[in-house]
Design an enzyme around this catalytic site. Sequence first.
Site, PDB file in Angstrom:
ATOM      1  N   CYS A  13      94.303 -14.643  83.532  1.00  0.00           N
ATOM      2  CA  CYS A  13      94.289 -15.972  82.933  1.00  0.00           C
ATOM      3  C   CYS A  13      92.876 -16.382  82.522  1.00  0.00           C
ATOM      4  O   CYS A  13      91.898 -15.990  83.162  1.00  0.00           O
ATOM      5  CB  CYS A  13      94.798 -16.983  83.930  1.00  0.00           C
ATOM      6  SG  CYS A  13      96.424 -16.599  84.554  1.00  0.00           S
ATOM      7  N   ARG A  35      91.117 -10.135  78.116  1.00  0.00           N
ATOM      8  CA  ARG A  35      91.353 -10.124  79.565  1.00  0.00           C
ATOM      9  C   ARG A  35      92.822  -9.874  79.908  1.00  0.00           C
ATOM     10  O   ARG A  35      93.138  -9.610  81.062  1.00  0.00           O
ATOM     11  CB  ARG A  35      90.922 -11.462  80.165  1.00  0.00           C
ATOM     12  CG  ARG A  35      89.440 -11.714  80.011  1.00  0.00           C
ATOM     13  CD  ARG A  35      89.114 -13.133  80.375  1.00  0.00           C
ATOM     14  NE  ARG A  35      89.310 -13.376  81.782  1.00  0.00           N
ATOM     15  CZ  ARG A  35      88.349 -13.338  82.689  1.00  0.00           C
ATOM     16  NH1 ARG A  35      87.124 -13.077  82.321  1.00  0.00           N
ATOM     17  NH2 ARG A  35      88.593 -13.578  83.948  1.00  0.00           N
ATOM     18  N   TRP A  63      98.470 -15.042  82.402  1.00  0.00           N
ATOM     19  CA  TRP A  63      98.969 -13.713  82.792  1.00  0.00           C
ATOM     20  C   TRP A  63      99.902 -13.976  83.968  1.00  0.00           C
ATOM     21  O   TRP A  63      99.471 -14.392  85.039  1.00  0.00           O
ATOM     22  CB  TRP A  63      97.801 -12.830  83.197  1.00  0.00           C
ATOM     23  CG  TRP A  63      98.148 -11.400  83.436  1.00  0.00           C
ATOM     24  CD1 TRP A  63      98.268 -10.410  82.507  1.00  0.00           C
ATOM     25  CD2 TRP A  63      98.386 -10.772  84.700  1.00  0.00           C
ATOM     26  NE1 TRP A  63      98.573  -9.212  83.118  1.00  0.00           N
ATOM     27  CE2 TRP A  63      98.652  -9.408  84.461  1.00  0.00           C
ATOM     28  CE3 TRP A  63      98.417 -11.225  86.026  1.00  0.00           C
ATOM     29  CZ2 TRP A  63      98.936  -8.495  85.477  1.00  0.00           C
ATOM     30  CZ3 TRP A  63      98.699 -10.322  87.038  1.00  0.00           C
ATOM     31  CH2 TRP A  63      98.950  -8.976  86.748  1.00  0.00           C
ATOM     32  N   ASN A  83      93.648 -21.112  86.850  1.00  0.00           N
ATOM     33  CA  ASN A  83      93.577 -19.661  87.093  1.00  0.00           C
ATOM     34  C   ASN A  83      93.626 -19.465  88.601  1.00  0.00           C
ATOM     35  O   ASN A  83      92.985 -20.220  89.333  1.00  0.00           O
ATOM     36  CB  ASN A  83      92.246 -19.071  86.610  1.00  0.00           C
ATOM     37  CG  ASN A  83      92.151 -19.017  85.102  1.00  0.00           C
ATOM     38  OD1 ASN A  83      93.093 -19.344  84.404  1.00  0.00           O
ATOM     39  ND2 ASN A  83      90.994 -18.608  84.613  1.00  0.00           N
ATOM     40  N   GLY A  84      94.320 -18.428  89.043  1.00  0.00           N
ATOM     41  CA  GLY A  84      94.370 -18.133  90.480  1.00  0.00           C
ATOM     42  C   GLY A  84      95.791 -18.227  91.001  1.00  0.00           C
ATOM     43  O   GLY A  84      96.754 -18.272  90.235  1.00  0.00           O
ATOM     44  N   GLU A 121      90.951   9.811  86.705  1.00  0.00           N
ATOM     45  CA  GLU A 121      90.549   8.789  85.744  1.00  0.00           C
ATOM     46  C   GLU A 121      91.155   9.068  84.361  1.00  0.00           C
ATOM     47  O   GLU A 121      91.626   8.163  83.673  1.00  0.00           O
ATOM     48  CB  GLU A 121      89.013   8.703  85.673  1.00  0.00           C
ATOM     49  CG  GLU A 121      88.445   7.825  84.588  1.00  0.00           C
ATOM     50  CD  GLU A 121      88.938   6.386  84.614  1.00  0.00           C
ATOM     51  OE1 GLU A 121      89.554   5.956  85.600  1.00  0.00           O
ATOM     52  OE2 GLU A 121      88.729   5.688  83.607  1.00  0.00           O
ATOM     53  N   LYS A 137      93.629   6.584  82.266  1.00  0.00           N
ATOM     54  CA  LYS A 137      93.342   6.144  80.898  1.00  0.00           C
ATOM     55  C   LYS A 137      94.545   6.395  79.995  1.00  0.00           C
ATOM     56  O   LYS A 137      94.966   5.539  79.228  1.00  0.00           O
ATOM     57  CB  LYS A 137      92.120   6.918  80.386  1.00  0.00           C
ATOM     58  CG  LYS A 137      91.136   6.202  79.574  1.00  0.00           C
ATOM     59  CD  LYS A 137      90.199   5.260  80.266  1.00  0.00           C
ATOM     60  CE  LYS A 137      90.778   4.382  81.322  1.00  0.00           C
ATOM     61  NZ  LYS A 137      89.888   3.615  82.098  1.00  0.00           N
ATOM     62  N   GLU A 175      97.636   4.073  80.980  1.00  0.00           N
ATOM     63  CA  GLU A 175      97.541   2.624  80.838  1.00  0.00           C
ATOM     64  C   GLU A 175      97.607   2.147  79.396  1.00  0.00           C
ATOM     65  O   GLU A 175      98.014   1.012  79.145  1.00  0.00           O
ATOM     66  CB  GLU A 175      96.294   2.072  81.525  1.00  0.00           C
ATOM     67  CG  GLU A 175      94.971   2.431  80.874  1.00  0.00           C
ATOM     68  CD  GLU A 175      93.789   1.788  81.595  1.00  0.00           C
ATOM     69  OE1 GLU A 175      92.736   2.431  81.684  1.00  0.00           O
ATOM     70  OE2 GLU A 175      93.895   0.654  82.052  1.00  0.00           O
ATOM     71  N   HIS A 215     102.373  22.361  95.791  1.00  0.00           N
ATOM     72  CA  HIS A 215     102.986  21.883  97.034  1.00  0.00           C
ATOM     73  C   HIS A 215     104.049  20.820  96.760  1.00  0.00           C
ATOM     74  O   HIS A 215     104.368  20.045  97.664  1.00  0.00           O
ATOM     75  CB  HIS A 215     101.901  21.344  97.976  1.00  0.00           C
ATOM     76  CG  HIS A 215     100.958  22.417  98.438  1.00  0.00           C
ATOM     77  ND1 HIS A 215     101.328  23.406  99.316  1.00  0.00           N
ATOM     78  CD2 HIS A 215      99.672  22.691  98.084  1.00  0.00           C
ATOM     79  CE1 HIS A 215     100.308  24.233  99.523  1.00  0.00           C
ATOM     80  NE2 HIS A 215      99.289  23.820  98.773  1.00  0.00           N
ATOM     81  N   LYS A 239      92.145  -7.469  81.991  1.00  0.00           N
ATOM     82  CA  LYS A 239      90.813  -6.872  82.089  1.00  0.00           C
ATOM     83  C   LYS A 239      90.157  -7.211  83.425  1.00  0.00           C
ATOM     84  O   LYS A 239      89.529  -6.384  84.044  1.00  0.00           O
ATOM     85  CB  LYS A 239      89.952  -7.378  80.927  1.00  0.00           C
ATOM     86  CG  LYS A 239      88.559  -6.788  80.893  1.00  0.00           C
ATOM     87  CD  LYS A 239      88.597  -5.325  80.546  1.00  0.00           C
ATOM     88  CE  LYS A 239      87.247  -4.668  80.582  1.00  0.00           C
ATOM     89  NZ  LYS A 239      87.367  -3.200  80.696  1.00  0.00           N
TER      90      LYS A 239
HETATM   91  C1  F6R Z   1      91.342   0.671  83.939  1.00  0.00           C
HETATM   92  C2  F6R Z   1      90.595  -0.453  84.463  1.00  0.00           C
HETATM   93  C3  F6R Z   1      90.927  -0.948  85.821  1.00  0.00           C
HETATM   94  C4  F6R Z   1      89.680  -1.532  86.494  1.00  0.00           C
HETATM   95  C5  F6R Z   1      90.075  -2.208  87.826  1.00  0.00           C
HETATM   96  C6  F6R Z   1      88.856  -2.712  88.559  1.00  0.00           C
HETATM   97  O1  F6R Z   1      90.875   1.069  82.698  1.00  0.00           O
HETATM   98  O2  F6R Z   1      89.743  -0.993  83.805  1.00  0.00           O
HETATM   99  O3  F6R Z   1      91.515   0.040  86.604  1.00  0.00           O
HETATM  100  O4  F6R Z   1      88.770  -0.499  86.721  1.00  0.00           O
HETATM  101  O5  F6R Z   1      90.940  -3.270  87.567  1.00  0.00           O
HETATM  102  O6  F6R Z   1      88.147  -3.617  87.773  1.00  0.00           O
HETATM  103  P1  F6R Z   1      86.630  -3.940  88.058  1.00  0.00           P
HETATM  104  O7  F6R Z   1      85.853  -2.708  87.824  1.00  0.00           O
HETATM  105  O8  F6R Z   1      86.295  -5.027  87.103  1.00  0.00           O
HETATM  106  O9  F6R Z   1      86.538  -4.374  89.498  1.00  0.00           O
END
Ligand code: F6R
Length: 603
Positions: free
Chosen positions: A2, A27, A74, A100-101, A480, A484, A487, A503, A598
């Site tokens: 949010c 975000r 969100w 927000n929250g 990772e 990527k 997501e 396994h 984000k």
């Molecule tokens: C994936 C991504 C998330 C963040 C996670 C932690 O591409 O960006 O997995 O890495 O939400 O976010 P931060 O680093 O802001 O604590």
Amino acid sequence: MCGIVGIVGKENATDILVQGLEKLEYRGYDSAGIFVTGVNEQDHLVKSLGRIADLRARIGQEVQGTVGIGHTRWATHGKPSERNAHPHTAGDHQFILVHNGVIENFEEIKQEFLQGEQLAGETDTEIVVHLIAHFSKEAPNTKEAFKKALAVIKGSYAFALINKNDPETIYVAKNKSPLLIGLGEEFNVICSDAMAMLSQTNRFVEIADGELVTVKADKIEIEDETGTIVCRDSYEAQLDLSDIEKGTYPYYMLKEIDDQPAVMRRIILEYTDQVGRTTIDQTIIEKITESDRVYVVACGTSYHAGWVGKTIIEKVAGIPVEVHLSSEFSYNMPLLSDNPFFIFLSQSGETADSRQVLVQINDLGFPSLTLTNVPGSTLSREAMYTLLLHAGPEIAVASTKAYTAQIAVLAVLAKAIGDKKASPVSKAFDVAHELSVIASVMETIIDDKITISQLVEDYLAVTRNAFYIGRGTDYYVSMEAALKLKEISYIQAEGFAAGELKHGTIALIEEGTPVFGVITDEKTAAHTRGNLKEVESRGAHNFVISLASLAKETDQVILPDVHPLLTSLVSIVPTQLIAYFATLQRGYDVDKPRNLAKSVTVE
Ligand code: F6R
């Protein structure tokens, strides 16, 4: 997640609010809304499900006001819908609130104070605005009603409140969720992220948890929990509007992938001197050197960077490192060593799961360091020390340059600790030089992105799932790379330790399943190739990313050799491009994947 914007001024605020919401789109959100008032005693509440463009389309010429608040939602409590979108109103639309929250005791509040009250939706926020309206019946003014409500509420929040009978003021309060006041000439703004209001001002004032701020066009007044007026200096945001534009790029993610060589060079400049010595504050290094174990705590991509960092710190500095998921750590704290040191990795510096751990660690009195991309962020303010990533704003939801920046800064940190401990490995590790090699190799990979785009068509055009496999650091990169891919392209992808597949998970390999092998370590290369043979003989369509010195002619992506401790910084780049092109080819929005935010400011 949010986002909040708001303005009190003399000019029409509608467009400023909508532009602010556009800046927060990155975000992640599913609905949005604005409330404006103050022109011809008219007020307007406009909400929309979907994108800000949908909200814009609903805003007619008549929607004008000098005071207003806006929100991107969100969904947490109640599904995404226009009813549940903010702003929410109560008291016959007298009070208007964005939030927000998460309010933890909203059910109890409803039972105790709001029996029989008609609610329009299912959100916790709506309960709060009704609670304020409830208290306003006995309170002398809006501020006192707001204070009474805040005294009852438990949870995380950033609130912006307007009483439309007093339309020259916005009241704001926060606890755990970020909120800033921006200062202007004859106007003041509020925002949950400075980027939203950078076009209006670059002078901001922080608000601490528990404070209540009265925002008017010509002044702001901050009050702490005891009612004492607080004087606080403003600061200049170190952000340039051009940093947050995508320029000629079709997507932020591509721009951010391309930014990585420059980020590596910036980290060298920020953290090493002309002769390659590290320049990280020695008080941080001494504190870490005194500790018997480092605990890295993070989520998602940052957590994956933590695993790579563990290997580098252990090898270069000789300190044992544990890596933990924040969301698990806070409820299931491991047995800690006698003298622990905590490193929080967080691009945004606002991740609620990580903050939860930091609060616990602070209560226990343990030292901590946050590595973040956002100066002044909550994790940065609340940790004992901060090192900035210097990656520049990362707007695309899928993190790319923050991941490589985290690893690079951890490598410099490892070197600084290793040098302090006179480690021979550290002595031989010229981190500034090695990172400059990395920057050039990244450029080579990025320059040849067309090859990756073509390969992606062959491998991922129709598949529903895919695997990344590797051993050691290549396994961490695989985790990772898979995150990527899934997501943003929605291809079900898993990152696996290459030796572990047999396994159980090998049962999922069928004719044509794409399996990406990452091979950058000579100790494990042969074994990973063996595992690739195992899946190939069960029908897998193998794709190999390897270092030149370990490559076979048939490998799909061959990377120039780099320092063995830093291979992740180059092997990750083709995987970022694979995710990007797979998403483009499937016709999805690369920068705004569904369901994701984000900055994840709820636990
Ligand atoms: C994936 C991504 C998330 C963040 C996670 C932690 O591409 O960006 O997995 O890495 O939400 O976010 P931060 O680093 O802001 O604590």
